[in-house]
Design a protein around this motif. Structure first.
Motif, mmCIF file in Angstrom:
data_model
loop_
_atom_site.group_PDB
_atom_site.id
_atom_site.type_symbol
_atom_site.label_atom_id
_atom_site.label_comp_id
_atom_site.label_asym_id
_atom_site.label_seq_id
_atom_site.Cartn_x
_atom_site.Cartn_y
_atom_site.Cartn_z
ATOM 1 N N UNK A 11 -7.983 -21.915 -10.063
ATOM 2 C CA UNK A 11 -7.169 -21.843 -8.842
ATOM 3 C C UNK A 11 -6.297 -20.591 -8.848
ATOM 4 N N UNK A 12 -5.727 -20.280 -9.995
ATOM 5 C CA UNK A 12 -4.870 -19.089 -10.062
ATOM 6 C C UNK A 12 -5.701 -17.820 -9.846
ATOM 7 N N UNK A 13 -6.890 -17.782 -10.438
ATOM 8 C CA UNK A 13 -7.744 -16.594 -10.266
ATOM 9 C C UNK A 13 -8.134 -16.443 -8.811
ATOM 10 N N UNK A 14 -8.462 -17.535 -8.164
ATOM 11 C CA UNK A 14 -8.854 -17.467 -6.747
ATOM 12 C C UNK A 14 -7.694 -16.997 -5.901
ATOM 13 N N UNK A 23 -12.014 -11.932 -2.936
ATOM 14 C CA UNK A 23 -12.585 -13.267 -2.919
ATOM 15 C C UNK A 23 -13.991 -13.289 -2.330
ATOM 16 N N UNK A 24 -14.351 -12.226 -1.586
ATOM 17 C CA UNK A 24 -15.696 -12.205 -0.999
ATOM 18 C C UNK A 24 -16.769 -11.945 -2.036
ATOM 19 N N UNK A 28 -16.254 -18.319 -6.245
ATOM 20 C CA UNK A 28 -15.418 -19.354 -6.847
ATOM 21 C C UNK A 28 -14.443 -19.851 -5.791
ATOM 22 N N UNK A 29 -14.346 -21.120 -5.616
ATOM 23 C CA UNK A 29 -13.409 -21.704 -4.673
ATOM 24 C C UNK A 29 -12.512 -22.674 -5.413
ATOM 25 N N UNK A 30 -11.296 -22.853 -4.949
ATOM 26 C CA UNK A 30 -10.394 -23.768 -5.651
ATOM 27 C C UNK A 30 -10.856 -25.212 -5.505
ATOM 28 N N UNK A 31 -10.789 -25.969 -6.549
ATOM 29 C CA UNK A 31 -11.134 -27.373 -6.532
ATOM 30 C C UNK A 31 -12.584 -27.664 -6.767
#
Length: 302
Positions: A11-14, A23-24, A28-31
């Protein structure tokens, strides 16, 4: 517990990637949990493209401030006159340089060239170490008077342009103790020299050098040869070079007990030959040398 920490880190990396616009590129998406795969899905023929960054990295260059339109103009003046209007004019200097170059070329052309070797020094091994810029030295070790007679015409032909000939020979012939035979050989040499053009070639006879080994008979024969040569040269109009007085009782001019000369002896003999070439031997000088040798103590009796 480890999976929870891994999900928090994701989550922190995202969040950081979304903040910086990355992010594109990462799926990786949070959760969401990603399955572990041992192999990569990329193939060798696949191409990977990266989007351009929206933000410019590095410090922005400062924009130059334009000068004010209403700023007062500053006038620059020089109280010194320019150099081109004074003595140091380029045209005048170039003309002077050209004149100087012409003068130097004319001076170089008028400088006399190095004098060629116009003297032939021919004899036995006593003159082997003589080397001078105006003399060509040709030596025949242990040469007798007859040997010099045989090679005389050949050496004169091999050295064209010479106007002076110096002969140094006779010391080797005195070993036989036949003074009359030696005189006959010298008379043959003088007859050969009479055939030369004396107006074109000036002839010098270099006298023998005394021995220092204490052999009285040898000293006496050399002294008699020196005296006889000086008289014969005077009667025939040849220039005799006196060497006997310079080397008599001068052990420092020889190597050991002789007969070879040391460096000082070679230098002394060369200087005496050059002096005789520039100042030919006069008859009164011969008589003076003969009187001095007669009065010299320890000289052999006649």
């Amino acid at each position: 517990m480890y999976q929870q920490e891994i999900s928090l880190l994701r989550d922190k990396i995202y969040a950081l990637e979304t903040e910086r616009g990355l992010n594109d590129t990462l799926p990786v998406e949070p959760g969401k949990k990603t399955e572990k795969t041992d192999t990569c899905n990329l193939k060798l023929n696949d191409t990977i493209t990266f989007p351009k960054l929206n933000r410019q990295l590095g410090a922005r260059p400062k924009q130059r401030q334009h000068a004010r339109k209403n700023a007062p103009e500053i006038k620059l003046t020089n109280r010194f006159s320019p150099l081109s209007e004074n003595v140091y004019n380029k045209q005048k200097m170039s003309e002077k340089n050209k004149e100087h170059e012409v003068k130097t070329k004319m001076e170089r052309n008028t400088v006399p060239s190095v004098k060629a070797r116009d003297t032939l020094l021919l004899g036995d091994g006593a003159i082997s170490n003589i080397n001078n810029e105006i003399m060509t030295t040709v030596t025949y070790p242990s040469a007798t008077v007859s040997d010099i007679i045989d090679v005389l015409n050949k050496e004169i032909t091999n050295n064209p342009g010479i106007n002076k000939l110096v002969l140094h020979v006779g010391a080797v012939d005195t070993r036989n103790g036949e003074s009359e035979v030696l005189k006959e050989k010298f008379n043959k040499l003088f007859e050969r020299l009479d055939c030369l053009d004396k107006d074109a070639i000036q002839i010098f006879i270099s006298g023998p050098i005394p021995n220092i080994d204490g052999r009285i008979n040898k000293f006496s024969r050399l002294f008699q040869l020196n005296t006889w040569l000086s008289k014969v040269c005077k009667s025939r109009g040849l220039t005799f070079i006196e060497n006997f007085n310079l080397f008599w009782k001068r052990d420092d001019l020889f190597k050991g007990n002789g007969p070879h000369l040391s460096r000082g002896g070679v230098r002394r003999l060369t200087e005496n030959l050059l002096h005789a070439l520039q100042n030919p031997w006069r008859p009164e000088q011969q008589e003076r040398a003969e009187r001095s040798m007669r009065r010299a103590p320890g000289s052999p009796a006649k």
